[in-house]
Design a protein around this motif. Structure first.
Motif, PDB file in Angstrom:
ATOM      1  N   SER A   1       0.857  -1.190   0.000  1.00  0.00           N
ATOM      2  CA  SER A   1       0.000   0.000   0.000  1.00  0.00           C
ATOM      3  C   SER A   1       0.888   1.235   0.000  1.00  0.00           C
ATOM      4  O   SER A   1       2.058   1.185   0.393  1.00  0.00           O
ATOM      5  N   SER A   2       0.310   2.333  -0.445  1.00  0.00           N
ATOM      6  CA  SER A   2       1.074   3.568  -0.573  1.00  0.00           C
ATOM      7  C   SER A   2       1.237   4.264   0.761  1.00  0.00           C
ATOM      8  O   SER A   2       0.279   4.382   1.540  1.00  0.00           O
ATOM      9  N   LYS A   3       2.419   4.785   1.021  1.00  0.00           N
ATOM     10  CA  LYS A   3       2.635   5.568   2.239  1.00  0.00           C
ATOM     11  C   LYS A   3       1.981   6.946   2.125  1.00  0.00           C
ATOM     12  O   LYS A   3       1.967   7.698   3.095  1.00  0.00           O
ATOM     13  N   ARG A   4       1.437   7.245   0.938  1.00  0.00           N
ATOM     14  CA  ARG A   4       0.734   8.522   0.762  1.00  0.00           C
ATOM     15  C   ARG A   4      -0.674   8.490   1.340  1.00  0.00           C
ATOM     16  O   ARG A   4      -1.360   9.506   1.356  1.00  0.00           O
ATOM     17  N   GLY A   5      -1.120   7.312   1.783  1.00  0.00           N
ATOM     18  CA  GLY A   5      -2.406   7.209   2.466  1.00  0.00           C
ATOM     19  C   GLY A   5      -3.572   6.826   1.593  1.00  0.00           C
ATOM     20  O   GLY A   5      -4.633   6.467   2.113  1.00  0.00           O
ATOM     21  N   SER A   6      -3.424   6.888   0.299  1.00  0.00           N
ATOM     22  CA  SER A   6      -4.519   6.538  -0.608  1.00  0.00           C
ATOM     23  C   SER A   6      -3.945   6.355  -2.002  1.00  0.00           C
ATOM     24  O   SER A   6      -2.805   6.750  -2.289  1.00  0.00           O
TER      25      SER A   6
ATOM     26  N   GLY B   1      -5.202  17.935   1.069  1.00  0.00           N
ATOM     27  CA  GLY B   1      -4.580  16.614   1.145  1.00  0.00           C
ATOM     28  C   GLY B   1      -3.604  16.390   0.012  1.00  0.00           C
ATOM     29  O   GLY B   1      -2.515  15.840   0.209  1.00  0.00           O
TER      30      GLY B   1
ATOM     31  N   VAL C   1       0.625  15.887   0.130  1.00  0.00           N
ATOM     32  CA  VAL C   1       1.349  14.823  -0.569  1.00  0.00           C
ATOM     33  C   VAL C   1       2.418  15.423  -1.481  1.00  0.00           C
ATOM     34  O   VAL C   1       3.567  14.965  -1.503  1.00  0.00           O
TER      35      VAL C   1
ATOM     36  N   GLY D   1      -3.400   9.772  -3.447  1.00  0.00           N
ATOM     37  CA  GLY D   1      -2.148  10.357  -2.977  1.00  0.00           C
ATOM     38  C   GLY D   1      -0.940   9.802  -3.698  1.00  0.00           C
ATOM     39  O   GLY D   1      -0.010  10.539  -4.040  1.00  0.00           O
ATOM     40  N   GLU D   2      -0.945   8.492  -3.969  1.00  0.00           N
ATOM     41  CA  GLU D   2       0.171   7.889  -4.697  1.00  0.00           C
ATOM     42  C   GLU D   2       0.276   8.482  -6.097  1.00  0.00           C
ATOM     43  O   GLU D   2       1.379   8.745  -6.593  1.00  0.00           O
TER      44      GLU D   2
END
Length: 269
Positions: free
Chosen positions: A106-111, A177, A181, A114-115
């Motif tokens: 999963s992305s550390k960007r949260g979604s 958001g 990012v 975000g990625e």
């Protein structure tokens, strides 16, 4: 999967060793390692976007093109410096730099949105960087290669932007958001990837990696390649990814601040 262009499309017979800039050569060697590592990023994106088959097809094509960029740059670097052992350097690079945590899905960007914003920021940087080098390079083959890579990176930006808009409607990640990012990804330009690539490509293995020294060695050279027009274009592309008008006073102000920052860093490293 066919690439957008091939190495056979490059006019290698026009290579002129008398026009090779030694400082640009150092940057190209480093860039060849980063670009050739596109397969690892492809694998990661395939995990993050598992199930989205339409996007995964395009991501895999993107990965093929990124690796091809590395091959083209490596071939040019070897022509310019026959002592450059790309295979050995790439092996050292991937052994010493890991962009993702092992097993990450999963992305550390949260979604996913975000990625994709983060990918837009990366493509903003690469498209402006290779455009700048294509203008700076006096060696005709390098200029040709970088012009082709820059065109690819602009297409890649559009690819990630279009899918970011699709996911933004599904996930509802607002401007703030997306701004967070983008700001975070911009900050990561100071991380180890480029500094370590520059170190591996240009430093004897007997000399230990020094993040501060090698980051300075990279940035002082890389930032000198940019013209103001490249920074202004990058600012507009970044704001577009965030969802802010890219042709107003804010874009101009951010572009001017970015230009002053790059000029200062180019002088001080």
């Amino acid at each position: 999967m066919p690439a957008h262009w091939s190495l056979d499309d490059i006019d290698w017979d026009r290579f002129d060793p008398s026009k090779v800039d030694p400082e640009l050569l150092k940057l190209v060697k480093a860039a060849s390692l980063v670009e050739h590592n596109g397969g690892e990023y492809t694998d990661f994106l395939c995990k993050v976007f598992d199930g989205d088959q339409a996007f995964l097809t395009e991501v895999r094509r993107w990965g093929v093109e990124e690796v091809q960029h590395g091959k083209a740059l490596a071939k040019w670097a070897t022509l310019a410096d026959p002592s450059f052992d790309f295979d050995s350097a790439f092996k050292r690079f991937v052994e010493g730099y890991r962009p993702f945590e092992e097993g990450a899905t999963s992305s550390k960007r949260g979604s996913r949105t975000g990625e994709l914003v983060a990918r837009c920021i990366v493509e903003t940087g690469t498209s402006s960087y290779y455009t700048a080098i294509s203008k700076q390079a006096e060696e005709p083959v390098l200029a040709q290669i970088c012009k082709k890579i820059a065109a690819d990176e602009f297409r890649h930006y559009k690819l990630f932007y279009d899918h970011m808009r699709r996911y933004q409607k599904l996930e509802g990640l607002g401007r703030f958001g997306r701004f967070r990012v983008a700001l975070g990804r911009l900050g990561e330009t100071e991380d180890d990837e480029l500094a370590y690539a520059f170190y591996v490509a240009n430093t004897d293995p007997a000399t230990a990696y020094d993040r501060v020294r090698d980051a300075r060695n990279y940035t002082s050279r890389a930032f000198r390649q940019y013209g103001k027009e490249h920074v202004m274009k990058a600012a507009a592309m970044m704001l577009k990814a965030i969802g802010v008008p890219s042709n107003g006073h804010l874009a101009k102000a951010i572009g001017n601040m970015g230009w002053m920052f790059l000029r200062r860093r180019a002088q001080t490293g």
